[in-house]
Write a protein that holds these residues in place. Sequence first.
Motif, PDB file in Angstrom:
ATOM      1  N   ASP A   9      50.874 -24.314  63.397  1.00  0.00           N
ATOM      2  CA  ASP A   9      51.222 -23.916  62.042  1.00  0.00           C
ATOM      3  C   ASP A   9      50.046 -24.347  61.176  1.00  0.00           C
ATOM      4  OD1 ASP A   9      51.657 -26.671  61.932  1.00  0.00           O
ATOM      5  OD2 ASP A   9      53.819 -26.443  62.103  1.00  0.00           O
ATOM      6  N   SER A  10      50.252 -24.983  60.070  1.00  0.00           N
ATOM      7  CA  SER A  10      49.133 -25.337  59.198  1.00  0.00           C
ATOM      8  C   SER A  10      48.418 -26.619  59.634  1.00  0.00           C
ATOM      9  CB  SER A  10      49.606 -25.458  57.750  1.00  0.00           C
ATOM     10  OG  SER A  10      50.620 -26.433  57.661  1.00  0.00           O
ATOM     11  N   ASN A  11      48.719 -27.166  60.795  1.00  0.00           N
ATOM     12  CA  ASN A  11      48.072 -28.373  61.311  1.00  0.00           C
ATOM     13  C   ASN A  11      46.673 -28.041  61.824  1.00  0.00           C
ATOM     14  OD1 ASN A  11      47.289 -30.665  62.632  1.00  0.00           O
ATOM     15  ND2 ASN A  11      49.156 -30.908  63.810  1.00  0.00           N
ATOM     16  N   GLN A  12      45.670 -28.720  61.303  1.00  0.00           N
ATOM     17  CA  GLN A  12      44.291 -28.446  61.688  1.00  0.00           C
ATOM     18  C   GLN A  12      43.746 -29.431  62.715  1.00  0.00           C
ATOM     19  OE1 GLN A  12      41.659 -27.894  58.344  1.00  0.00           O
ATOM     20  NE2 GLN A  12      43.357 -27.308  57.039  1.00  0.00           N
ATOM     21  N   ASN A  13      44.560 -30.349  63.199  1.00  0.00           N
ATOM     22  CA  ASN A  13      44.058 -31.434  64.038  1.00  0.00           C
ATOM     23  C   ASN A  13      43.368 -30.994  65.317  1.00  0.00           C
ATOM     24  OD1 ASN A  13      45.011 -33.252  62.156  1.00  0.00           O
ATOM     25  ND2 ASN A  13      46.945 -33.575  63.223  1.00  0.00           N
ATOM     26  N   ASP A  14      43.808 -29.918  65.937  1.00  0.00           N
ATOM     27  CA  ASP A  14      43.237 -29.501  67.214  1.00  0.00           C
ATOM     28  C   ASP A  14      42.204 -28.384  67.100  1.00  0.00           C
ATOM     29  OD1 ASP A  14      44.828 -31.343  68.553  1.00  0.00           O
ATOM     30  OD2 ASP A  14      46.458 -29.913  68.810  1.00  0.00           O
ATOM     31  N   ILE A  15      41.979 -27.890  65.912  1.00  0.00           N
ATOM     32  CA  ILE A  15      41.026 -26.794  65.728  1.00  0.00           C
ATOM     33  C   ILE A  15      39.619 -27.370  65.671  1.00  0.00           C
ATOM     34  CG2 ILE A  15      40.367 -24.830  64.310  1.00  0.00           C
ATOM     35  CD1 ILE A  15      43.174 -24.995  63.066  1.00  0.00           C
ATOM     36  N   LYS A  16      38.716 -26.721  66.416  1.00  0.00           N
ATOM     37  CA  LYS A  16      37.317 -27.160  66.437  1.00  0.00           C
ATOM     38  C   LYS A  16      36.435 -26.046  65.877  1.00  0.00           C
ATOM     39  CE  LYS A  16      37.960 -29.972  70.593  1.00  0.00           C
ATOM     40  NZ  LYS A  16      39.374 -29.694  70.821  1.00  0.00           N
ATOM     41  N   ALA A  32      39.826 -14.863  62.458  1.00  0.00           N
ATOM     42  CA  ALA A  32      38.786 -15.566  61.715  1.00  0.00           C
ATOM     43  C   ALA A  32      38.119 -16.571  62.644  1.00  0.00           C
ATOM     44  CB  ALA A  32      39.390 -16.282  60.508  1.00  0.00           C
ATOM     45  N   VAL A  33      36.950 -17.017  62.255  1.00  0.00           N
ATOM     46  CA  VAL A  33      36.228 -18.048  62.992  1.00  0.00           C
ATOM     47  C   VAL A  33      36.290 -19.333  62.174  1.00  0.00           C
ATOM     48  CG1 VAL A  33      33.989 -18.767  63.908  1.00  0.00           C
ATOM     49  CG2 VAL A  33      34.678 -16.360  64.053  1.00  0.00           C
ATOM     50  N   TYR A  34      36.793 -20.396  62.788  1.00  0.00           N
ATOM     51  CA  TYR A  34      36.851 -21.689  62.110  1.00  0.00           C
ATOM     52  C   TYR A  34      35.458 -22.296  62.128  1.00  0.00           C
ATOM     53  CZ  TYR A  34      38.417 -26.304  60.688  1.00  0.00           C
ATOM     54  OH  TYR A  34      38.588 -27.481  60.001  1.00  0.00           O
ATOM     55  N   ILE A  35      34.957 -22.733  60.964  1.00  0.00           N
ATOM     56  CA  ILE A  35      33.605 -23.286  60.901  1.00  0.00           C
ATOM     57  C   ILE A  35      33.597 -24.778  60.579  1.00  0.00           C
ATOM     58  CG2 ILE A  35      32.537 -21.074  60.378  1.00  0.00           C
ATOM     59  CD1 ILE A  35      32.348 -22.048  57.426  1.00  0.00           C
ATOM     60  N   GLY A  36      34.780 -25.374  60.429  1.00  0.00           N
ATOM     61  CA  GLY A  36      34.869 -26.800  60.147  1.00  0.00           C
ATOM     62  C   GLY A  36      35.227 -27.079  58.701  1.00  0.00           C
ATOM     63  N   ILE A  81      27.970 -20.416  67.277  1.00  0.00           N
ATOM     64  CA  ILE A  81      29.088 -19.606  66.771  1.00  0.00           C
ATOM     65  C   ILE A  81      29.183 -19.727  65.257  1.00  0.00           C
ATOM     66  CG2 ILE A  81      31.604 -19.305  66.769  1.00  0.00           C
ATOM     67  CD1 ILE A  81      31.519 -20.510  69.691  1.00  0.00           C
ATOM     68  N   VAL A  82      29.143 -20.966  64.770  1.00  0.00           N
ATOM     69  CA  VAL A  82      29.244 -21.212  63.326  1.00  0.00           C
ATOM     70  C   VAL A  82      28.047 -20.592  62.607  1.00  0.00           C
ATOM     71  CG1 VAL A  82      29.222 -23.008  61.547  1.00  0.00           C
ATOM     72  CG2 VAL A  82      30.697 -23.253  63.569  1.00  0.00           C
ATOM     73  N   SER A  83      26.864 -20.764  63.162  1.00  0.00           N
ATOM     74  CA  SER A  83      25.653 -20.202  62.559  1.00  0.00           C
ATOM     75  C   SER A  83      25.735 -18.676  62.488  1.00  0.00           C
ATOM     76  CB  SER A  83      24.432 -20.636  63.374  1.00  0.00           C
ATOM     77  OG  SER A  83      23.269 -20.027  62.877  1.00  0.00           O
ATOM     78  N   ASP A  84      26.170 -18.049  63.579  1.00  0.00           N
ATOM     79  CA  ASP A  84      26.291 -16.586  63.588  1.00  0.00           C
ATOM     80  C   ASP A  84      27.332 -16.104  62.583  1.00  0.00           C
ATOM     81  OD1 ASP A  84      24.310 -16.388  65.489  1.00  0.00           O
ATOM     82  OD2 ASP A  84      25.652 -15.903  67.146  1.00  0.00           O
ATOM     83  N   ALA A  85      28.451 -16.803  62.488  1.00  0.00           N
ATOM     84  CA  ALA A  85      29.488 -16.418  61.520  1.00  0.00           C
ATOM     85  C   ALA A  85      28.943 -16.508  60.094  1.00  0.00           C
ATOM     86  CB  ALA A  85      30.720 -17.298  61.692  1.00  0.00           C
ATOM     87  N   LEU A  86      28.301 -17.617  59.771  1.00  0.00           N
ATOM     88  CA  LEU A  86      27.767 -17.796  58.420  1.00  0.00           C
ATOM     89  C   LEU A  86      26.657 -16.795  58.108  1.00  0.00           C
ATOM     90  CD1 LEU A  86      27.747 -21.697  58.253  1.00  0.00           C
ATOM     91  CD2 LEU A  86      29.184 -20.133  56.901  1.00  0.00           C
ATOM     92  N   SER A  87      25.914 -16.372  59.125  1.00  0.00           N
ATOM     93  CA  SER A  87      24.823 -15.419  58.896  1.00  0.00           C
ATOM     94  C   SER A  87      25.334 -14.049  58.450  1.00  0.00           C
ATOM     95  CB  SER A  87      23.968 -15.264  60.159  1.00  0.00           C
ATOM     96  OG  SER A  87      24.617 -14.453  61.134  1.00  0.00           O
ATOM     97  N   ARG A  88      26.608 -13.772  58.661  1.00  0.00           N
ATOM     98  CA  ARG A  88      27.183 -12.470  58.312  1.00  0.00           C
ATOM     99  C   ARG A  88      27.947 -12.473  56.994  1.00  0.00           C
ATOM    100  NH1 ARG A  88      25.966  -8.267  62.037  1.00  0.00           N
ATOM    101  NH2 ARG A  88      24.899  -9.350  63.706  1.00  0.00           N
TER     102      ARG A  88
END
Length: 166
Positions: A9-16, A32-36, A81-88
């Motif tokens: 649900d809205s718990n972010q503890n396990d998302i990387k 969506a891509v989680y970027i932190g 992954i994070v870099s590619d997501a942010l580049s778009r």
Amino acid sequence: MADSVVCRDSNQNDIKPGDILKFQREAFFHYAVYIGEGMVVHQTCDQGVLKQSLGDVIQQCSFYIDNSLDLEISPKTRTQIVSDALSRVGRRGYHILTSNCEHFATWCRNGQARCKQIGEKIKQGVISVSSAGPGSVSSSSSKGSDVAAADVFCMGCTSVSKAKQQ
């Protein structure tokens, strides 16, 4: 590797950072891509690729970590992954069949733009590809027009600011 599909649900503890998040919408899923730091990057049909807070994108829906394509294609490093997501961010060019939110998320993570849900909806007869040409779709909804089909798809991919106005 993270679990391929994990209900959250809205718990972010396990998302990387680098995880693909799958949001339940009315008829379709949004990706969506989680970027932190509580932020995601995702493709919308109305405003292109956006960086927004996870809380805004959730819109009180359940969501899942869905890295299931990792079973077929090795993911990039989390940093890449994070870099590619942010580049778009700011990029436009949404297309229901070839460049939607799921295509964007799988391209960022696995290097290949894939979309399973569109194929599944076609197999189920929920939508059909029209003989009018590429990108023409129709819906089995009561509206029955190409515009109605596009509206159904975009319901999951509309930016949060526009969705709040409606």
